[in-house]
Design a protein around this motif. Sequence first.
Motif, PDB file in Angstrom:
ATOM      1  N   ASN A 296       0.826  -1.207   0.000  1.00 48.05           N
ATOM      2  CA  ASN A 296       0.000   0.000   0.000  1.00 48.05           C
ATOM      3  C   ASN A 296       0.859   1.257   0.000  1.00 48.05           C
ATOM      4  N   ALA A 297       1.931   1.241   0.799  1.00 47.53           N
ATOM      5  CA  ALA A 297       2.804   2.414   0.871  1.00 47.53           C
ATOM      6  C   ALA A 297       3.426   2.718  -0.490  1.00 47.53           C
ATOM      7  N   ILE A 298       3.867   1.666  -1.187  1.00 43.51           N
ATOM      8  CA  ILE A 298       4.456   1.860  -2.521  1.00 43.51           C
ATOM      9  C   ILE A 298       3.401   2.380  -3.491  1.00 43.51           C
ATOM     10  N   LYS A 299       2.199   1.797  -3.423  1.00 42.30           N
ATOM     11  CA  LYS A 299       1.127   2.156  -4.357  1.00 42.30           C
ATOM     12  C   LYS A 299       0.756   3.634  -4.241  1.00 42.30           C
ATOM     13  N   TYR A 300       0.733   4.167  -3.008  1.00 42.60           N
ATOM     14  CA  TYR A 300       0.246   5.523  -2.805  1.00 42.60           C
ATOM     15  C   TYR A 300       1.364   6.539  -2.596  1.00 42.60           C
ATOM     16  N   THR A 301       2.597   6.161  -2.927  1.00 42.45           N
ATOM     17  CA  THR A 301       3.707   7.112  -2.878  1.00 42.45           C
ATOM     18  C   THR A 301       4.036   7.532  -4.300  1.00 42.45           C
ATOM     19  N   GLN A 302       3.822   8.785  -4.594  1.00 44.08           N
ATOM     20  CA  GLN A 302       4.014   9.294  -5.954  1.00 44.08           C
ATOM     21  C   GLN A 302       5.455   9.778  -6.142  1.00 44.08           C
ATOM     22  N   GLY A 303       6.026   9.494  -7.315  1.00 43.97           N
ATOM     23  CA  GLY A 303       7.363   9.992  -7.633  1.00 43.97           C
ATOM     24  C   GLY A 303       8.440   9.336  -6.800  1.00 43.97           C
ATOM     25  N   ALA A 304       9.537  10.042  -6.616  1.00 42.09           N
ATOM     26  CA  ALA A 304      10.697   9.501  -5.899  1.00 42.09           C
ATOM     27  C   ALA A 304      10.493   9.659  -4.400  1.00 42.09           C
ATOM     28  N   GLN A 306       9.866   7.927  -0.323  1.00 45.75           N
ATOM     29  CA  GLN A 306      10.630   7.051   0.567  1.00 45.75           C
ATOM     30  C   GLN A 306       9.693   6.364   1.560  1.00 45.75           C
ATOM     31  N   ILE A 307       9.995   5.106   1.835  1.00 40.94           N
ATOM     32  CA  ILE A 307       9.252   4.327   2.821  1.00 40.94           C
ATOM     33  C   ILE A 307      10.232   3.875   3.891  1.00 40.94           C
ATOM     34  N   THR A 308       9.847   4.048   5.134  1.00 42.43           N
ATOM     35  CA  THR A 308      10.712   3.655   6.251  1.00 42.43           C
ATOM     36  C   THR A 308       9.989   2.620   7.102  1.00 42.43           C
ATOM     37  N   MET A 309      10.640   1.466   7.273  1.00 42.28           N
ATOM     38  CA  MET A 309      10.094   0.436   8.145  1.00 42.28           C
ATOM     39  C   MET A 309      10.910   0.430   9.428  1.00 42.28           C
ATOM     40  N   ALA A 323       6.130   3.767   7.390  1.00 45.77           N
ATOM     41  CA  ALA A 323       5.822   5.178   7.130  1.00 45.77           C
ATOM     42  C   ALA A 323       6.190   5.519   5.696  1.00 45.77           C
ATOM     43  N   ASP A 324       5.292   6.213   5.000  1.00 41.64           N
ATOM     44  CA  ASP A 324       5.574   6.624   3.622  1.00 41.64           C
ATOM     45  C   ASP A 324       5.476   8.134   3.495  1.00 41.64           C
ATOM     46  N   LYS A 381       1.277  14.631   3.021  1.00 41.83           N
ATOM     47  CA  LYS A 381       2.591  14.418   3.638  1.00 41.83           C
ATOM     48  C   LYS A 381       2.922  12.952   3.871  1.00 41.83           C
ATOM     49  N   GLY A 382       1.924  12.101   3.850  1.00 42.97           N
ATOM     50  CA  GLY A 382       2.208  10.683   4.015  1.00 42.97           C
ATOM     51  C   GLY A 382       1.399  10.039   5.127  1.00 42.97           C
ATOM     52  N   SER A 383       1.571   8.733   5.258  1.00 46.87           N
ATOM     53  CA  SER A 383       0.840   7.946   6.251  1.00 46.87           C
ATOM     54  C   SER A 383       1.805   7.027   6.989  1.00 46.87           C
ATOM     55  N   THR A 384       1.426   6.661   8.206  1.00 47.31           N
ATOM     56  CA  THR A 384       2.192   5.692   8.988  1.00 47.31           C
ATOM     57  C   THR A 384       1.233   4.641   9.524  1.00 47.31           C
TER      58      THR A 384
END
Length: 665
Positions: A296-304, A306-309, A323-324, A381-384
Amino acid sequence: MAHPPLSVLLFEDDEGQVILTTEALEKAGLRVAVARNGREGLDRLLNAAFDAYLVDYKLPDVPGLEVLRRIITMRPDAVVVMVTGHGDESSAVEAMKLGAYDYVVKSPYMGHLTMLPMVVHEACDRRRLRQEREQLQTELWEHARLLEERNAELRRANEELKRLDQMKSDLVSMVSHELRTPLATIKEFTGILADQIAGPVNADQQEYLHIVRANIDRLARIIDDLLDMAKIEAGRIMLNRGLVQIPALVEHVVQSMQPLADSRGVAIRSELPAALPGVLADGDKVAQVLINLLSNAIKYTQGAGQITMRVEEQTNEIQFSVADTGVGIAPDDLPKIFEKFQQFRRAVEPGTKGTGLGLAISKRLVELHGGRIWATSSPGKGSTFLFTLPKYHAEEVFREYIRTALQEAKRKQGYLSTIIVSVLRFQELKALYGLEETSRLLKDLEMLVRETVRRGAGDVVVRWQRGDMVVILAEVDKAGANAIADRIRRIVEGRTFTVHGKPLAVSLTASSVTYPDEATTEEELLSITESRLQQADRARTRIMVIDDEPKIRQFLKEALELREYEVLTAASGPEAIEQLKAQRVHLILLDVMMPVMDGYEFYHVLKETPQTADVPVIIVTARGERKDRQLGLETASYNYLSKPFQLEDLLAKVREVLQHHPVKA
């Protein structure tokens, strides 16, 4: 509202008694009618009803008892008071048996006239109360009947809902299974076309086939989600728990999702502390949750983006977070994200609709493990997404691993072995070098043993207990276990350890127990393993810790064992009672707030049982929980300790209580 005066029919043939009795009754507010004989009174009874009847025992025509019988026959709820002369008390008692409410004995000095109105009023009140009680009882029975009818309707409706829900689950499962076969065929032939096995295709056709294959993969994921949800709702999801090493799990998940992230230009970063305890969990199910959140994080992250686990160790649990830097979730949608079939588009950007099941499945899988899951988000700004798994102490991991490993050994008709390793003269070493250095020595020994028995399957679990260590090895027979035990002993005794900057040689004993050679059940394997743990240097004082919180049980167990006490634990009062039937203890640490049976209830059961009545107890309470004085617990064998407490205060209380109750050999 004022009630009308009570009406009384007086059966009396003596004119003087009529005058005096009527006067006394009317002064008390009663309305009086007089019958001079039995027949006259019974005739009047045919045409009118009275609140009460005063019947003289001796009438000139019909005996008083006969008049009583006829009144009761005509009006079963009538209030009849018999008036008798001296010497007729036995007959009056007979009248009571026939249905009279009461009787009054005539006094030569007319003293009975004073109490006669009171008797009438009391008898009428008793009849009224009886009638009200009967009315209430009738109403209660009617309410109970209606309630039972409604309950029956609700049960029928509930059964129908269950039937419909089962039909839905069966339909979803059947349709999903039936879709898999044609879907696999479509995917296979699409691959044949894309690989040009059936003939050349041009660039446009290749693009169309790529779109087809992408949608086939999406449909396959939807089918898998439907099947998973159907299994969860039907209660058919069984957790295959084992000791899961978190770094290896996270590495596997990140590697599996890296190609998708690279294709979208998204970077994945993982942050893990240097030392993380393992968790008792179903590794595949936890990986499924993490993959879902990463996807889900990859799907809803636009452009370049970052995702942090991250993984963090907390007091009672391990917390995972993904967190994305994506588009975020609209505030109105955030409370609904873990519900089934919720499809909504992420804020700011159009986004892509999901299947509506992935997060619902993740929530249920986390809850099956005893954890919790939630999310935070800032649109734009993103989701966690965060979830937790409970931490388990070593003994629970040990027992669970034995259980699952034994089941697998039975399924494969294979072997399961435990190796018991004991450090000789451990108590002397602890007394000589101190608790801190001895604990560090045990950790060094554990690392060496793990390296010695490391196997490809990674199925080694170590449990320490006062210088004794247990290693579990799946698919190892008796000969193999003996060989590994001998190798552990040789390698450890060939190594020099450093304690307080000085070299130290450690001597061991090592033995093994193997299923099915020496034990055929989980309890037998555990029992034999426990019996072979080192017996020398054991503390004779046995303490039982009763608390429904696993972390507190483990904390107290480890703290007491390192101070040479033998410790038993129980999660509830009933479990402790069962253990106390088989084992004697010298002290009990008892928590107050527990389910099923609280600490005070358990304390009373303990003191009422002859075998445990003399066992001293330290009750652990929070402020405001104490009610020992009002329960009468002021005895010599009763002690308490308030939460929160310092460990040294607890140990001091333990020493104090044991000094007053010395351990008998």
